[in-house]
Every structure is written in structure tokens, then in C-alpha cells.
Enzyme design. Structure first.
Site, mmCIF file in Angstrom:
data_model
loop_
_atom_site.group_PDB
_atom_site.id
_atom_site.type_symbol
_atom_site.label_atom_id
_atom_site.label_comp_id
_atom_site.label_asym_id
_atom_site.label_seq_id
_atom_site.Cartn_x
_atom_site.Cartn_y
_atom_site.Cartn_z
ATOM 1 N N ASP A 208 0.859 -1.186 0.000
ATOM 2 C CA ASP A 208 0.000 0.000 0.000
ATOM 3 C C ASP A 208 0.891 1.231 0.000
ATOM 4 O O ASP A 208 1.764 1.364 0.870
ATOM 5 C CB ASP A 208 -0.888 0.022 1.251
ATOM 6 C CG ASP A 208 -1.882 -1.138 1.298
ATOM 7 O OD1 ASP A 208 -1.915 -1.924 0.335
ATOM 8 O OD2 ASP A 208 -2.607 -1.242 2.293
ATOM 9 N N ASP B 189 -15.962 -3.368 -0.054
ATOM 10 C CA ASP B 189 -15.429 -3.013 1.260
ATOM 11 C C ASP B 189 -16.604 -2.852 2.205
ATOM 12 O O ASP B 189 -17.443 -1.969 2.012
ATOM 13 C CB ASP B 189 -14.623 -1.716 1.161
ATOM 14 C CG ASP B 189 -13.477 -1.841 0.155
ATOM 15 O OD1 ASP B 189 -12.966 -2.959 -0.009
ATOM 16 O OD2 ASP B 189 -13.102 -0.830 -0.454
#
Length: 245
Positions: A12, A131
Site C-alpha cells: 500500500d 469493502d
């Protein structure tokens, strides 16, 4: 031998650095230096995939596009690219890196027509990120609500979505274990492969996910546990192979 759970170490990127957030909250979690070094570390340890995320693009505050493209170009393994892909321009830039597939999140919720078009045009190169908090979807860097999980899933099924990446936002970066019930639930509503993300803390968690491969879980994205040394990638790969035998 049964199919082996695919493992996708996460890299990330925020502000040009490799980071890991807790519950997707900006400014939380650890910083881990050069993202290319992180990606090469996982490749050298035996990874077949990297889950590469542009957090700045996901949060809508600029991007690390050139850096991510250069990382994809320097890896010999498959890359799933994610973060801020929400229109033709960002999608085309992501696909042009040569990544194996892209993960589209927020855009799928905010612009279903565009999403259906992209699924039709690019098929297996597009995964949709779901999500989830409870049964509500979280949108744009997880800072907003984005509708009901199962209504959205039904719509994406009708559009022919090839793959889903399911993240329990409340688990992400917490090392509290994956949400197995959520994964079973999603798998029961689609025959498409599901990639699990969020909460993996131990080799036992990987065993539990690997046991869901017959139900439709294809892979698992791992971040914090690897970076904090809960186990090595070599141990993780050996563990999922054992379950498949």
C-alpha cells in the site's frame, strides 16, 4: 490435490512510501519504506501475486501513478492494481502498466453504468472491491457509506463481474482474524471467485481461509501480519499448500 489458496502480499503506497493502515483510517499503522523493495521482498520469498494499492488516489488526494507503473514493470510476478480507479482515464492508466488485473472499488458504487461497461469490456482483468462494514458498503477511501452489500452484489452479478475482493473494513490492519461468516455469505450468493482481505493475523487464519476454497474463496490479501512479522511469507505459502493436499 485441491486448488491452493492464492496469497497476495499487499504493498500500500502513500506519499511514495509503503504503509499499512488500521481499519483504513488515514495516518494509522506503520510505515515500511520503499514500496519497490517491499514488492521485491515478497517476490523473492515466493509470492506469485502482489496487491499494489495507491492510497493517495483512493483517498482522492493526488496519486503515485508513475511510481506504481515502474514497480509493475520491475516485477516478474502478477500484480493486482487498486486505488482510485473510477473513470476511463484512471482505468486506462492502470491497465497500461501491464498489471494482470485492476481492482475497482468506489466507482462501482457511485457509477454502476460505467462499472457495467468496464466489466463488459475488460472481463477477467477487472475485479470489484466490496469493502464492507456489517452489510453496508464503504465508499471512497472508506470514509463514506455506499449502499447495501447484497443489492450491489446482485447488480454486479447481473453485469457479469468476474471476481470480487471482499474486505471487512472493521478488521483491516487489526490482526483480529478474517470475517469468515461474511466470506461464506458472499460465496453463497455468487459462483465467481472471491478474494479475502482484512484481519489475517496468523497461520491458523490462513488455514481457515484455505478451508473455504471449495466454497469459492480463491485468494487472500495479506498486509500487516507480514510486515509486523507475525509469520513469514514462506511459512504462509507452506501452510496453504498443506491444506490443499
Amino acid at each position: 490435490m485441491a486448488p491452493i489458496l492464492e496469497l497476495l502480499p499487499a504493498v500500500d503506497v502513500a506519499g511514495g512510501q509503503a504503509v499499512q493502515l488500521v481499519q483504513g483510517k488515514d495516518g494509522t499503522g506503520g510505515r515500511y519504506g520503499d514500496p519497490l523493495n517491499a514488492a521485491l521482498t515478497w517476490q523473492n520469498a515466493g509470492a506469485e501475486w502482489i496487491h499494489l494499492v495507491d492510497l493517495d488516489a483512493a483517498f482522492g488526494r493526488g496519486h503515485n501513478r508513475e511510481l506504481l507503473a515502474s514497480i509493475v514493470g520491475k516485477l516478474d510476478i502478477k500484480v493486482e492494481l487498486s486505488g482510485g480507479i473510477r473513470d476511463d482515464e484512471s482505468l486506462n492508466a492502470a491497465l497500461a502498466t501491464g498489471c494482470h488485473r485492476v481492482n475497482i472499488g468506489t466507482a462501482a458504487l457511485e457509477n454502476p453504468d460505467w462499472c457495467a461497461k468496464v466489466i463488459a469490456e475488460h472481463g477477467d482483468r477487472v475485479a470489484i472491491g466490496l469493502d464492507v462494514r456489517g452489510t453496508t458498503l464503504a465508499a471512497r477511501g472508506w470514509t463514506r457509506d455506499g449502499g447495501d452489500l447484497y443489492e450491489t452484489l446482485e447488480r454486479l452479478e447481473a453485469a457479469g463481474c468476474a471476481r470480487y475482493i471482499v474486505t471487512d473494513v472493521n478488521k483491516d490492519g487489526t490482526l483480529k482474524g478474517p470475517n469468515l461468516d461474511l466470506l461464506r455469505d458472499v460465496c453463497s450468493r455468487t459462483d465467481k471467485p472471491v478474494v479475502a482481505s482484512g484481519g489475517i493475523s496468523s497461520l491458523d487464519d490462513l488455514r481457515a481461509l484455505a478451508a473455504l476454497v471449495p466454497e469459492g474463496v480463491e485468494g487472500a490479501i495479506m498486509g500487516t501480519a507480514l510486515y509486523e512479522g507475525a509469520f513469514t511469507l514462506e511459512e504462509a505459502l507452506a501452510t496453504v499448500r498443506e491444506v490443499a493436499q
